[in-house]
Enzyme design. Structure first.
Site, PDB file in Angstrom:
ATOM      1  N   HIS A   1      -8.857   3.311  -2.308  1.00  0.00           N
ATOM      2  CA  HIS A   1      -7.666   2.926  -1.864  1.00  0.00           C
ATOM      3  C   HIS A   1      -7.066   1.954  -2.884  1.00  0.00           C
ATOM      4  O   HIS A   1      -6.995   0.929  -2.779  1.00  0.00           O
ATOM      5  CB  HIS A   1      -7.630   2.057  -0.493  1.00  0.00           C
ATOM      6  CG  HIS A   1      -6.446   1.827  -0.059  1.00  0.00           C
ATOM      7  ND1 HIS A   1      -5.062   2.490  -0.615  1.00  0.00           N
ATOM      8  CD2 HIS A   1      -6.064   0.939   0.693  1.00  0.00           C
ATOM      9  CE1 HIS A   1      -4.042   1.675  -0.085  1.00  0.00           C
ATOM     10  NE2 HIS A   1      -4.439   0.804   0.892  1.00  0.00           N
TER      11      HIS A   1
ATOM     12  N   CYS B   1       0.332   2.249   6.400  1.00  0.00           N
ATOM     13  CA  CYS B   1       0.587   0.727   6.829  1.00  0.00           C
ATOM     14  C   CYS B   1       0.738  -0.044   5.547  1.00  0.00           C
ATOM     15  O   CYS B   1      -0.022   0.130   4.420  1.00  0.00           O
ATOM     16  CB  CYS B   1      -0.467   0.479   7.859  1.00  0.00           C
ATOM     17  SG  CYS B   1      -2.119   0.482   7.005  1.00  0.00           S
TER      18      CYS B   1
ATOM     19  N   CYS C   1       0.898  -1.312   0.044  1.00  0.00           N
ATOM     20  CA  CYS C   1      -0.085   0.023   0.070  1.00  0.00           C
ATOM     21  C   CYS C   1       0.774   1.316  -0.166  1.00  0.00           C
ATOM     22  O   CYS C   1       0.152   2.224  -0.303  1.00  0.00           O
ATOM     23  CB  CYS C   1      -0.850   0.009   1.098  1.00  0.00           C
ATOM     24  SG  CYS C   1      -2.192  -1.273   1.259  1.00  0.00           S
TER      25      CYS C   1
END
Length: 398
Positions: free
Chosen positions: A354, A384, A93
């Site tokens: 996202h 994260c 991510c």
């Protein structure tokens, strides 16, 4: 210490579409989506693309349409000179944020004078885990170290909620806040500064997409409270009896399509060419943590970054902490003593989505916009990442 300073001339992104068939960006090849954003960045800044020395690109699922160094393919599709190199990286991510960090580090070190850092992910087209091809991606050595097995991110989010005593109501409240703040920022044209409309081909001709698709203006706390838990599992319940099962689709980030790109330059060259940099990228940190808890490394990464910069957390005006799940930024705030009013003030991934390889660019653009609208000086971005990792980046508004 180097006297060279890395500055952000500008950062742009696509509108974010829902990562499923029929989503706003469905029908657009990921190479062409990223190419449109690269073209838009060049057009808006006025940079001569021949000055760009590298295109550093985050992309998590590098298979199928996203295989083969998508950064290079998009740069060529965008019409960049063949002399412009490119590399594609995967830090889960945090991939686009890592691209920005590598770009800025390269400028500070003297390896680059001008570089583009960005990211791309079309989750509707290339779904998560597609690159594993049904194979064992862990191997016997890793399994021997963690004989009970690693877990999904949803279970990790539940473990975080349990460890920090975060209730379902707190998570739903935070999620509702994300949608409200994102709607206000959109209505005030604050986040629109970063968004470049994209053209999507279709059977009935091209269509123009200008706005994020994931924002739910009609949601409410009542509606969020009725959603079923998303990850409840009897095997995991037996293994982790502390879990209270409170993570839902409504307090988790959305599966999303999108792309982003930033122009990073050496400050002296940027000013010589007549650019007005928006911010300097000054300090960086990466950290690992327990891969079962998985999403907690933002806490040590933030502490490492602050120590490296010689700053107390109260000296940071605003924060962007990725809303992978509501429990993640809520635990970070509880652990570090940061009030909500300084975190994600224009909404986050719960409202906006996202696209994993590109999200760092969206968080960066939101952070710069937040600093500019409030007059803040320092902003901290942390993300994260799968595998129990995190990036943290400090920027200074100029």
């Amino acid at each position: 210490m180097s006297s060279r300073r890395a500055v952000i001339v500008d950062v742009v992104r696509s509108p974010f579409g829902r990562g499923r068939p029929g989503g706003a960006l469905d029908g657009l090849h990921p190479v062409d989506l990223y190419a449109q954003i690269l073209c838009g960045l060049v057009a808006r800044t006025g940079i001569d693309p021949s000055l760009v020395e590298d295109v550093i690109t985050g992309c998590v699922i590098q298979v199928g349409e996203q295989a083969g160094n998508i950064g290079r393919q998009a740069a060529l599709a965008a019409g960049f000179p063949e002399s412009v190199a490119a590399v594609t990286l995967d830090r889960k991510c945090g991939s686009a944020q890592q691209a920005v960090d590598f770009a800025a580090q390269g400028v500070i070190a003297g390896a680059y004078d001008a570089v583009i850092a960005g990211g791309i992910e079309m989750m509707s087209l290339v779904p998560m885990r597609a690159n594993r091809m049904g194979k064992d991606s862990e191997g016997p050595g890793l399994k021997a170290r963690y004989p009970d097995g690693l877990v999904s991110q949803g279970i990790s989010a539940e473990l975080i909620a349990a460890k920090w005593g975060i209730s379902r109501a707190e998570m739903d409240d935070f999620s509702f806040r994300s949608h409200q703040l994102a709607a206000r920022a959109e209505d005030a044209a604050i986040t629109a500064r970063a968004i470049l409309p994209v053209t999507v081909p279709g059977p009935d001709g091209e269509r123009r997409v200008e706005r994020d698709e994931g924002l739910r203006r009609d949601t409410s706390l009542e509606r969020l409270s009725t959603l079923r838990t998303a990850f409840e599992d009897p095997v995991m319940a037996a293994r982790f009896p502390q879990i209270r099962w409170s993570v839902t689709a409504g307090n988790s980030s959305q599966v999303t399509d999108g792309a982003a790109a930033a122009l990073i330059m050496e400050e002296g060259l940027a000013r010589k060419l007549g650019f007005r940099p928006r911010a300097a990228v000054t300090h960086f940190a990466v950290s690992g943590d327990d891969p079962v808890m998985m999403l907690t490394a933002i806490i040590p990464a933030t502490r490492k970054l602050l120590a490296r910069a010689g700053k107390a957390i109260d000296e940071i005006d605003l924060f962007e902490v990725n809303e992978a799940f509501a429990s993640v930024p809520l635990a970070w705030m509880k652990e570090l003593g940061v009030e909500q009013e300084r975190v994600n003030i224009h909404g986050g991934a719960i409202a906006l989505g996202h696209p994993v390889g590109a999200s760092g660019g969206r968080l960066l653009s939101n952070l710069l916009a937040a600093l500019e609208t409030t007059g803040g000086r320092y902003g901290l971005l942390t993300m994260c990442e799968s595998g129990g990792m995190a990036n943290a980046t400090l920027v200074e508004r100029l």
